[in-house]
Enzyme design. Sequence first.
Site, mmCIF file in Angstrom:
data_model
loop_
_atom_site.group_PDB
_atom_site.id
_atom_site.type_symbol
_atom_site.label_atom_id
_atom_site.label_comp_id
_atom_site.label_asym_id
_atom_site.label_seq_id
_atom_site.Cartn_x
_atom_site.Cartn_y
_atom_site.Cartn_z
ATOM 1 N N ARG A 89 -1.211 -27.679 115.073
ATOM 2 C CA ARG A 89 -1.997 -28.718 115.724
ATOM 3 C C ARG A 89 -2.073 -28.352 117.210
ATOM 4 O O ARG A 89 -1.170 -27.725 117.747
ATOM 5 C CB ARG A 89 -1.343 -30.090 115.565
ATOM 6 C CG ARG A 89 -1.169 -30.546 114.113
ATOM 7 C CD ARG A 89 -0.416 -31.871 114.059
ATOM 8 N NE ARG A 89 -0.285 -32.362 112.694
ATOM 9 C CZ ARG A 89 0.737 -32.122 111.881
ATOM 10 N NH1 ARG A 89 1.753 -31.373 112.322
ATOM 11 N NH2 ARG A 89 0.772 -32.608 110.658
ATOM 12 N N LYS A 100 4.675 -33.876 114.082
ATOM 13 C CA LYS A 100 4.613 -35.334 114.092
ATOM 14 C C LYS A 100 5.978 -35.927 113.778
ATOM 15 O O LYS A 100 6.721 -35.398 112.960
ATOM 16 C CB LYS A 100 3.582 -35.825 113.072
ATOM 17 C CG LYS A 100 2.136 -35.556 113.487
ATOM 18 C CD LYS A 100 1.173 -36.207 112.522
ATOM 19 C CE LYS A 100 -0.271 -36.055 112.991
ATOM 20 N NZ LYS A 100 -1.217 -36.704 112.061
ATOM 21 N N HIS A 104 -9.082 -28.496 116.021
ATOM 22 C CA HIS A 104 -8.512 -28.879 114.724
ATOM 23 C C HIS A 104 -9.194 -28.128 113.585
ATOM 24 O O HIS A 104 -8.579 -27.880 112.542
ATOM 25 C CB HIS A 104 -8.632 -30.385 114.511
ATOM 26 C CG HIS A 104 -7.630 -30.930 113.548
ATOM 27 N ND1 HIS A 104 -6.265 -30.893 113.784
ATOM 28 C CD2 HIS A 104 -7.773 -31.495 112.322
ATOM 29 C CE1 HIS A 104 -5.626 -31.428 112.759
ATOM 30 N NE2 HIS A 104 -6.515 -31.794 111.862
ATOM 31 N N ARG A 134 -7.345 -25.052 112.696
ATOM 32 C CA ARG A 134 -6.212 -25.337 111.802
ATOM 33 C C ARG A 134 -6.701 -25.487 110.360
ATOM 34 O O ARG A 134 -6.089 -24.958 109.429
ATOM 35 C CB ARG A 134 -5.513 -26.605 112.288
ATOM 36 C CG ARG A 134 -4.410 -27.137 111.394
ATOM 37 C CD ARG A 134 -3.744 -28.305 112.112
ATOM 38 N NE ARG A 134 -3.102 -29.249 111.222
ATOM 39 C CZ ARG A 134 -1.848 -29.154 110.796
ATOM 40 N NH1 ARG A 134 -1.110 -28.109 111.139
ATOM 41 N NH2 ARG A 134 -1.331 -30.087 110.018
ATOM 42 N N HIS A 137 2.644 -30.860 106.592
ATOM 43 C CA HIS A 137 2.205 -32.094 105.951
ATOM 44 C C HIS A 137 3.363 -32.724 105.192
ATOM 45 O O HIS A 137 4.045 -32.050 104.419
ATOM 46 C CB HIS A 137 1.065 -31.817 104.961
ATOM 47 C CG HIS A 137 -0.246 -31.560 105.621
ATOM 48 N ND1 HIS A 137 -1.284 -30.917 104.990
ATOM 49 C CD2 HIS A 137 -0.702 -31.867 106.859
ATOM 50 C CE1 HIS A 137 -2.316 -30.837 105.809
ATOM 51 N NE2 HIS A 137 -1.985 -31.408 106.949
ATOM 52 N N TYR A 178 -7.988 -29.388 100.985
ATOM 53 C CA TYR A 178 -8.494 -27.997 100.951
ATOM 54 C C TYR A 178 -7.403 -27.127 100.354
ATOM 55 O O TYR A 178 -7.522 -26.149 99.765
ATOM 56 C CB TYR A 178 -8.830 -27.428 102.331
ATOM 57 C CG TYR A 178 -7.990 -27.849 103.459
ATOM 58 C CD1 TYR A 178 -8.590 -28.149 104.658
ATOM 59 C CD2 TYR A 178 -6.639 -27.990 103.325
ATOM 60 C CE1 TYR A 178 -7.830 -28.550 105.704
ATOM 61 C CE2 TYR A 178 -5.877 -28.399 104.362
ATOM 62 C CZ TYR A 178 -6.469 -28.676 105.549
ATOM 63 O OH TYR A 178 -5.702 -29.074 106.602
#
Length: 321
Positions: free
Chosen positions: A173, A199, A267, A270, A293, A302
């Site tokens: 990111r 995150k 983004h 990425r 993730h 994807y």
Amino acid sequence: MAKRAEPLPDPACAASDIGQQIVRWLTHLRAERRLSPKTLEAYARDVRQCLMFLGQHWSEQVTLEGFVALEPADIRSFMAARRADDIGGRSLMRSLAGLRSFARFLEREGLGKVGALGAIRAPKVGKSVPKPIHMSAAKRFADASERAGEDREPWIWARDAAVMALLYGSGLRISEALGLKRRDVPPPGAGDVLVVTGKGNKTRMVPVLQNVLALIHEYVAMCPHSLPPEGPIFVGARGGPLRARIIQLVMARMRGALGLPDSATPHALRHSFATHLLSRGGDLRAIQELLGHASLSTTQIYTGIDSERLLDVYRTAHPRA
């Protein structure tokens, strides 16, 4: 520096008792759940908007007791009003998530159960398919020579090329790339793995290609500013932390020159990393780990594997390898 206090709801529509609980809830989310400032801001805004609507809907101040006694029809009316204001499905889902989070906090604190929220279904949201950048174009973003006509110092070209190489070459990111400290990047010949903070302050190991590392080291050698180990490795023209907006503007200029659509953003690099790995046989769960993730469902739009398997998948499948 003291943390900024969260604003209370408008006293014209909400009583002080519920306002105080909102502040306590946001403090809990910040300290215990470690939600990002942007998420906290969005949750606070959504709950305030709901209280403003209810105050007008009921023609009276919303108290803590009144909020706990909400009816499903009250929530449906609020959601319908938001839709009438052209608020999209994803924003409505976030509003509902914020309200439910606040309701769970009240219940845990023994202040009552907001049963109405359990009777409301989340709005349906169509999944948006990421738009990857073509492989050849993605590589050109990391080529400093593409900007040879610009009136900028060469070290800035090198810096921007290194950042964009990280976005496409390691799937970071933009906040993760710009959050890297000098000590996070291995010196030449000392390894090919970054420890990235993503995150929720979660860290993960991310492989980095030697040609991407070479671009980073080239930038470091050219940078006129001091880059201490604990400081950011990517700095602005005056030596302060590099802002994401600078890279966004660089990509906006470059995509015009390359004939690419507005969807070619940091983004999107990425997304392209994930899409191109997957198209070359990359394992979905490995790509999930590389992207950081929390849920495989996010990756499935994807994109517990051990680090050696991650490195093997990465080196075998990535087009820059």
